[in-house]
Design an enzyme around this catalytic site. Structure first.
Site, short mmCIF file in Angstrom:
data_model
loop_
_atom_site.label_atom_id
_atom_site.label_comp_id
_atom_site.label_asym_id
_atom_site.label_seq_id
_atom_site.Cartn_x
_atom_site.Cartn_y
_atom_site.Cartn_z
N ARG A 1 -6.00 -6.28 -3.67
CA ARG A 1 -7.01 -5.24 -3.45
C ARG A 1 -6.46 -4.12 -2.55
O ARG A 1 -6.72 -2.94 -2.79
CB ARG A 1 -8.25 -5.84 -2.80
CG ARG A 1 -9.07 -6.74 -3.71
CD ARG A 1 -10.28 -7.27 -2.95
NE ARG A 1 -11.10 -8.16 -3.77
CZ ARG A 1 -12.19 -8.77 -3.35
NH1 ARG A 1 -12.60 -8.58 -2.09
NH2 ARG A 1 -12.88 -9.55 -4.16
N HIS B 1 7.38 12.85 1.51
CA HIS B 1 7.96 11.98 0.50
C HIS B 1 9.05 11.10 1.11
O HIS B 1 9.45 11.28 2.27
CB HIS B 1 8.52 12.82 -0.65
CG HIS B 1 7.46 13.55 -1.42
ND1 HIS B 1 7.76 14.38 -2.47
CD2 HIS B 1 6.11 13.59 -1.28
CE1 HIS B 1 6.64 14.89 -2.96
NE2 HIS B 1 5.63 14.43 -2.25
N ALA C 1 -9.97 -16.12 -12.07
CA ALA C 1 -9.78 -17.46 -11.52
C ALA C 1 -10.48 -18.43 -12.46
O ALA C 1 -11.69 -18.33 -12.68
CB ALA C 1 -10.37 -17.55 -10.11
N GLU D 1 12.34 10.72 0.36
CA GLU D 1 13.70 11.24 0.58
C GLU D 1 13.85 11.96 1.92
O GLU D 1 14.80 11.67 2.67
CB GLU D 1 14.10 12.16 -0.58
CG GLU D 1 14.20 11.46 -1.93
CD GLU D 1 12.91 11.54 -2.73
OE1 GLU D 1 13.00 11.63 -3.98
OE2 GLU D 1 11.81 11.53 -2.12
N THR E 1 -22.17 -9.34 -12.58
CA THR E 1 -21.44 -9.95 -11.46
C THR E 1 -21.94 -9.42 -10.13
O THR E 1 -22.08 -10.17 -9.15
CB THR E 1 -19.94 -9.68 -11.61
OG1 THR E 1 -19.46 -10.35 -12.77
CG2 THR E 1 -19.17 -10.18 -10.40
#
Length: 430
Positions: free
Chosen positions: A188, A54, A158, A56, A200
Site C-alpha cells: 500500500r 531527479h 488472500a 541524476e 467490501t
C-alpha cells in the site's frame, strides 16, 4: 547489451535505489542512479519524494569532483527537456562523466532517444538495455501510464485452503498471518491508489491506510466503486477522509436501462496524496483506451447530462431518485469525501481518467466481483495470491481466480513462504 559482472552489480544497486520511493514521486518515475569511479560508488541518487529533484543531479552532487571521468548507471534514460528542472542529460554532460549506462529507454515522446543523443553528441559513451527486464519491472507504473494511458493494476487476494476469500455476512476474516499482512501494508505504501467495491466497503468497513509505524503518511488515495453513493457516513473510510483522500465513484442515474444507454461523465480532477503533477498529455475530451486502440469520447460533466425523462424514465421517479442521490452526495462531500461520476463498472473508461490525473499505480484489494471485473476486462498487470492454511467452509465467498486458471499471458514469477502462508506472484510483461 553484453555487460560485465561489475556493470550488472552497479545497475542492480541503481534499481534498488529506484524502488525506495515507489508511490511517492507523483507522475514522475522513481529512478535510481549511481556514479562509479575506479570500481567504487561515489554517488547515489533516487528521485525525491514529490518527483524532484531527479536521481541524476542528486547522485552527481554527492560524487562532486569524482564524477569527472566516472560512469553513471541510471535505471531510466536521462530526461532531455526543460520542465520545472533542467534536463538531467545536461547535468551529466556538465559533470564530465565519460560513460552512461541505461537500463530502460524512456517512452515519453519528449525524451525517448533524445537524452541518449544529447549524451552521445557530447562525446559520452552510452550503453542501453542493461538488466532491462528488471529495470522495466521497477518502473512498471510509470511505463504503463506512459504507454497504455492507464495505471498499472495490481490485484491482491488472500485465499483460504479451501479457495475462499471470506464468508458471507461476516465482514473481515483473517485468512493470512501477520507476516503477509505486513507485506500488504508495505505494498500500500508503494502504490498511488487502492480500490474496493461498495460491497467490501460496507461488509468489511476497512480503513485501507498504511499502518506501518513511520509510514502512515504514505497511505494511498482510497477509491470506492459506489454507483448509488451508499458508503455509510459512519464508515472508517468516511471518518478518515479528511486525513487520507477518499474518492467515491458513482453514476448520476440509477436505472439499469439508463446505465446501458448512457456514456460516463468525465472525472473531476483527482489529486494524488503526494507530490506535484506535471502537465499531462492526455486530452480531457479524448482518451486513448488500450482495449480498443481508438479514441473514446468522454461525455460532458454530469450537470450537462440529459434527464431520465428523455429516455423514457418517469419524471416523478427520476426526481425522487435524483434527490436521494443528491442528498447522499452532499453528505459525503460534507464529510470530506470526493464524489466523482464515471461508470464504476467500466474499467476501460475509469482507468484512463485516473491516469490522466496522476495516478500511475492502482491496488485492487477488495471484493470478488470487483476483482473479477478487472480480470475479465484484461486490466490486471500483476496478481498476488496469498494462500492461508485455514478453511472457511460453509458460506464462503469463492475466490475469483486460482493458481490453476491464471491467464496464459501472465508469467509465474515464483512461490515463496510468508510466515505460515505462501505467496504466488504473476506478472504480465510491461
Amino acid at each position: 547489451m553484453s555487460a560485465s559482472p561489475d556493470d550488472a552489480q552497479f545497475m542492480q544497486e541503481a534499481i534498488r535505489l529506484g524502488l525506495l520511493h515507489l508511490g511517492q514521486t507523483s507522475t514522475n518515475p522513481s529512478v535510481g542512479c549511481v556514479i562509479v569511479r575506479d570500481g567504487k560508488i561515489v554517488g547515489r541518487g533516487t528521485t525525491a519524494v514529490g518527483g524532484r529533484p531527479h536521481a541524476e543531479p542528486q547522485a552527481l552532487a554527492e560524487a562532486g569532483e569524482l564524477a569527472h571521468g566516472a560512469t553513471a548507471y541510471v535505471t531510466l534514460e536521462p530526461c532531455s527537456h526543460h520542465g520545472k528542472t533542467p534536463p538531467c542529460a545536461d547535468a551529466l554532460i556538465a559533470s564530465g562523466v565519460s560513460r552512461v549506462v541505461i537500463s530502460v529507454t524512456d517512452p515519453d515522446e519528449r525524451v525517448s532517444g533524445r537524452g541518449i543523443a544529447m549524451l552521445r553528441d557530447a562525446g559520452i559513451t552510452v550503453e542501453t538495455g542493461l538488466l532491462e527486464e528488471e529495470g522495466r519491472q521497477s518502473l512498471a507504473a510509470y511505463l504503463t501510464r506512459q504507454t497504455k494511458n492507464r495505471p498499472y493494476v495490481i490485484l491482491k487476494l488472500a485465499v483460504s485452503e479451501d479457495g475462499m476469500i471470506g464468508r458471507v455476512g461476516e465482514g473481515q476474516i483473517a485468512i493470512t498471518g501477520p507476516a503477509a499482512r505486513a507485506e500488504v501494508q508495505q505494498l500500500r505504501a508503494e502504490t498511488d491508489a487502492i480500490l474496493v467495491g461498495i460491497g467490501t466497503a460496507v461488509a468489511d468497513d476497512p480503513e485501507l491506510t498504511v499502518r506501518i509505524q513511520g509510514l502512515e503518511g504514505r497511505s494511498p488515495v482510497r477509491i470506492v466503486l459506489d454507483p448509488l453513493l451508499e458508503l455509510p457516513l459512519t464508515s472508517k473510510l468516511v471518518r478518515t477522509a479528511r486525513q487520507v483522500p477518499v474518492i467515491v465513484v458513482g453514476r448520476e442515474e440509477v436505472s439499469e436501462a439508463w446505465e446501458q444507454d448512457l456514456p460516463p461523465s468525465v472525472l473531476p480532477d483527482i489529486s494524488p496524496t503526494r507530490g506535484e503533477i506535471d502537465s499531462l498529455s492526455a486530452s480531457p475530451e479524448t482518451i486513448d483506451v488500450e482495449a480498443s486502440g481508438h479514441p473514446q469520447p468522454i461525455s460532458p460533466l454530469v450537470g450537462e447530462m440529459p434527464g431520465r425523462a428523455e429516455v423514457g424514465i418517469p419524471t416523478a421517479e427520476a426526481d425522487a431518485s435524483n434527490n436521494q442521490l443528491d442528498s447522499r452526495r452532499k453528505a459525503l462531500e460534507a464529510s470530506g469525501v470526493e464524489v466523482v461520476y464515471c461508470h464504476p463498472y467500466h474499467p476501460e473508461q475509469l482507468l484512463p481518467a485516473l491516469a490522466s490525473r496522476g495516478i500511475s499505480s492502482l491496488l485492487v484489494e477488495g471484493g470478488a466481483k470487483t476483482a473479477r471485473l478487472f480480470l475479465e476486462a484484461g486490466y490486471v498487470d500483476r496478481i498476488l495470491l496469498y494462500q492461508g492454511p485455514g478453511m472457511i467452509g460453509e458460506g464462503g465467498i469463492e475466490t475469483p481466480i486460482r493458481k490453476t486458471d491464471i491467464p496464459s499471458d501472465f508469467k509465474h514469477v515464483g512461490t515463496r513462504r510468508v510466515g505460515d502462508d505462501s505467496l504466488d506472484e504473476y506478472e504480465r510483461e510491461v
